[in-house]
Scaffold this motif. Structure first.
Motif, PDB file in Angstrom:
ATOM      1  N   PHE A  59       5.168   2.875 -18.282  1.00 26.37           N
ATOM      2  CA  PHE A  59       3.813   3.361 -18.431  1.00 26.37           C
ATOM      3  C   PHE A  59       3.609   4.902 -18.622  1.00 26.37           C
ATOM      4  N   LEU A  60       4.457   5.509 -17.659  1.00 26.10           N
ATOM      5  CA  LEU A  60       4.793   7.092 -17.596  1.00 26.10           C
ATOM      6  C   LEU A  60       5.206   7.469 -18.754  1.00 26.10           C
ATOM      7  N   ASN A  61       6.234   6.907 -19.384  1.00 20.92           N
ATOM      8  CA  ASN A  61       7.068   7.139 -20.657  1.00 20.92           C
ATOM      9  C   ASN A  61       5.922   6.984 -21.752  1.00 20.92           C
ATOM     10  N   GLU A  62       5.603   6.025 -22.043  1.00 23.47           N
ATOM     11  CA  GLU A  62       4.365   5.803 -23.229  1.00 23.47           C
ATOM     12  C   GLU A  62       3.360   6.825 -22.946  1.00 23.47           C
ATOM     13  N   ASN A  63       3.090   7.343 -21.947  1.00 26.88           N
ATOM     14  CA  ASN A  63       1.992   8.262 -22.107  1.00 26.88           C
ATOM     15  C   ASN A  63       2.395   9.738 -21.934  1.00 26.88           C
ATOM     16  N   ASN A  64       3.499   9.757 -22.007  1.00 29.98           N
ATOM     17  CA  ASN A  64       4.252  11.139 -21.698  1.00 29.98           C
ATOM     18  C   ASN A  64       3.924  11.980 -20.483  1.00 29.98           C
ATOM     19  N   PHE A  65       3.885  10.951 -19.348  1.00 29.01           N
ATOM     20  CA  PHE A  65       3.350  11.649 -18.146  1.00 29.01           C
ATOM     21  C   PHE A  65       4.628  11.645 -17.220  1.00 29.01           C
ATOM     22  N   GLU A  66       4.648  12.424 -16.152  1.00 27.69           N
ATOM     23  CA  GLU A  66       5.347  12.225 -15.041  1.00 27.69           C
ATOM     24  C   GLU A  66       4.799  11.941 -13.821  1.00 27.69           C
ATOM     25  N   LEU A  67       5.274  11.336 -12.795  1.00 25.17           N
ATOM     26  CA  LEU A  67       4.212  11.235 -11.530  1.00 25.17           C
ATOM     27  C   LEU A  67       3.715  12.322 -11.137  1.00 25.17           C
ATOM     28  N   ILE A  68       2.445  12.419 -10.683  1.00 25.70           N
ATOM     29  CA  ILE A  68       1.853  13.587 -10.111  1.00 25.70           C
ATOM     30  C   ILE A  68       1.845  13.537  -8.781  1.00 25.70           C
ATOM     31  N   PRO A  69       2.759  14.488  -7.997  1.00 23.81           N
ATOM     32  CA  PRO A  69       3.038  14.423  -6.656  1.00 23.81           C
ATOM     33  C   PRO A  69       1.784  14.376  -5.767  1.00 23.81           C
ATOM     34  N   LYS A  70       1.870  13.440  -4.725  1.00 19.39           N
ATOM     35  CA  LYS A  70       1.110  13.089  -3.809  1.00 19.39           C
ATOM     36  C   LYS A  70      -0.181  12.125  -4.368  1.00 19.39           C
ATOM     37  N   ILE A  71      -0.288  12.017  -5.621  1.00 13.99           N
ATOM     38  CA  ILE A  71      -1.248  11.046  -6.129  1.00 13.99           C
ATOM     39  C   ILE A  71      -0.607   9.978  -6.963  1.00 13.99           C
ATOM     40  N   GLU A  72       0.893   9.661  -6.684  1.00 14.08           N
ATOM     41  CA  GLU A  72       1.478   8.700  -7.601  1.00 14.08           C
ATOM     42  C   GLU A  72       0.779   7.217  -7.691  1.00 14.08           C
ATOM     43  N   ARG A  73       0.243   6.972  -6.444  1.00 16.89           N
ATOM     44  CA  ARG A  73      -0.423   5.741  -6.653  1.00 16.89           C
ATOM     45  C   ARG A  73      -1.576   5.319  -7.645  1.00 16.89           C
ATOM     46  N   HIS A  74      -2.208   6.522  -7.960  1.00 21.36           N
ATOM     47  CA  HIS A  74      -3.151   6.315  -9.091  1.00 21.36           C
ATOM     48  C   HIS A  74      -2.388   5.718 -10.300  1.00 21.36           C
ATOM     49  N   ASP A  75      -1.408   6.218 -10.928  1.00 26.23           N
ATOM     50  CA  ASP A  75      -0.607   5.440 -11.917  1.00 26.23           C
ATOM     51  C   ASP A  75      -0.113   3.872 -11.608  1.00 26.23           C
ATOM     52  N   CYS A  76      -0.030   3.553 -10.333  1.00 24.73           N
ATOM     53  CA  CYS A  76       0.409   2.388  -9.814  1.00 24.73           C
ATOM     54  C   CYS A  76      -0.816   1.580 -10.408  1.00 24.73           C
ATOM     55  N   TYR A  77      -1.870   1.993  -9.985  1.00 28.61           N
ATOM     56  CA  TYR A  77      -3.226   1.315 -10.253  1.00 28.61           C
ATOM     57  C   TYR A  77      -3.306   0.809 -11.751  1.00 28.61           C
ATOM     58  N   HIS A  78      -3.003   1.810 -12.326  1.00 28.03           N
ATOM     59  CA  HIS A  78      -3.001   1.744 -14.039  1.00 28.03           C
ATOM     60  C   HIS A  78      -2.057   0.399 -14.295  1.00 28.03           C
ATOM     61  N   VAL A  79      -0.816   0.580 -13.787  1.00 27.65           N
ATOM     62  CA  VAL A  79       0.011  -0.578 -14.285  1.00 27.65           C
ATOM     63  C   VAL A  79      -0.448  -1.640 -13.764  1.00 27.65           C
ATOM     64  N   ILE A  80      -0.830  -1.892 -12.516  1.00 30.34           N
ATOM     65  CA  ILE A  80      -1.250  -3.289 -11.856  1.00 30.34           C
ATOM     66  C   ILE A  80      -2.338  -3.800 -12.533  1.00 30.34           C
ATOM     67  N   CYS A  81      -3.321  -3.078 -12.967  1.00 30.69           N
ATOM     68  CA  CYS A  81      -4.650  -3.427 -13.489  1.00 30.69           C
ATOM     69  C   CYS A  81      -4.707  -3.450 -15.154  1.00 30.69           C
ATOM     70  N   GLY A  82      -3.841  -2.680 -15.709  1.00 27.72           N
ATOM     71  CA  GLY A  82      -3.786  -2.828 -17.083  1.00 27.72           C
ATOM     72  C   GLY A  82      -4.723  -1.811 -17.829  1.00 27.72           C
ATOM     73  N   TYR A  83      -5.219  -0.851 -17.231  1.00 26.73           N
ATOM     74  CA  TYR A  83      -6.216   0.114 -17.882  1.00 26.73           C
ATOM     75  C   TYR A  83      -5.266   1.230 -18.272  1.00 26.73           C
ATOM     76  N   ASN A 136      -7.893  -9.794  -4.304  1.00 29.70           N
ATOM     77  CA  ASN A 136      -7.245  -9.316  -3.096  1.00 29.70           C
ATOM     78  C   ASN A 136      -7.167  -7.784  -3.090  1.00 29.70           C
ATOM     79  N   THR A 137      -7.328  -7.402  -2.060  1.00 27.43           N
ATOM     80  CA  THR A 137      -7.267  -6.026  -1.598  1.00 27.43           C
ATOM     81  C   THR A 137      -5.784  -5.452  -1.938  1.00 27.43           C
ATOM     82  N   PHE A 138      -5.663  -4.407  -2.649  1.00 25.35           N
ATOM     83  CA  PHE A 138      -4.467  -3.775  -3.254  1.00 25.35           C
ATOM     84  C   PHE A 138      -4.521  -2.343  -3.118  1.00 25.35           C
ATOM     85  N   HIS A 139      -5.373  -1.651  -2.981  1.00 18.83           N
ATOM     86  CA  HIS A 139      -5.848  -0.230  -2.873  1.00 18.83           C
ATOM     87  C   HIS A 139      -4.834   0.376  -1.800  1.00 18.83           C
TER      88      HIS A 139
END
Length: 172
Positions: A59-83, A136-139
């Motif tokens: 996901f990060l590679n396709e969008n030319n992103f790096e993980l943003i320090p301290k808010i890495e979980r936001h990109d995790c939400y994208h991957v889990i939910c497919g947005y 189910n709760t995932f956040h």
């Protein structure tokens, strides 16, 4: 007239992008006290193909992103939910997370401003909210500890088959 509406919608989306970019750094410095992950995109791409970590790296590679320090979980939400990272999807993802029980000042701001500036997507936002509410709760997960988990098993533990269909994470 149709071109004018497209132009105005584009400008509204650009405004939201600008607001996201400016507010992200401020929010992170004020509200995020934990340590950033010590994982790079390159590290994630070495995980096995079916793993959540590998999907996050892709996901990060396709969008030319790096993980943003301290808010890495936001990109995790994208991957889990497919947005995707389109503006309307970013707001819909926040609505899904709100439905799932996540609460934060940033989430409230993104939803309120997103709906106010892009009301054309209200049905999509509401549908996302309802999906989050029934999932189910995932956040709350510590996603760094789940990088080796199978993405399909992870999604199956969170979403029903109908929710996975709604999110277009499985074929009908």
């Amino acid at each position: 007239m149709n071109n004018l509406f497209k132009f105005i919608k584009h400008q509204r989306k650009q405004l939201i992008i600008w607001m996201f970019e400016r507010s992200q750094r401020i929010y992170t410095s004020l509200f995020k006290n934990h340590k950033p992950w010590s994982v790079s995109k390159e590290d994630l791409l070495t995980f096995p193909k079916p793993s959540f970590g590998r999907h996050l790296g892709e996901f990060l590679n396709e969008n030319n992103f790096e993980l943003i320090p301290k808010i890495e979980r936001h990109d995790c939400y994208h991957v889990i939910c497919g947005y995707s990272t389109k503006v309307e999807d970013e707001i819909a993802l926040q609505c899904l997370c709100y439905g799932n029980g996540k609460r934060s000042p940033y989430l409230y701001g993104a939803i309120i401003l997103g709906i106010a500036i892009l009301p054309d997507y209200y049905k999509y936002y509401y549908k996302s909210f309802k999906t989050g509410k029934t999932a189910n709760t995932f956040h709350h997960f510590d996603y760094q500890k789940l990088l080796n988990v199978s993405i399909s098993d992870f999604r199956d533990a969170i979403f029903t088959k109908n929710e996975l269909l709604t999110l277009k994470l499985i074929a009908a």
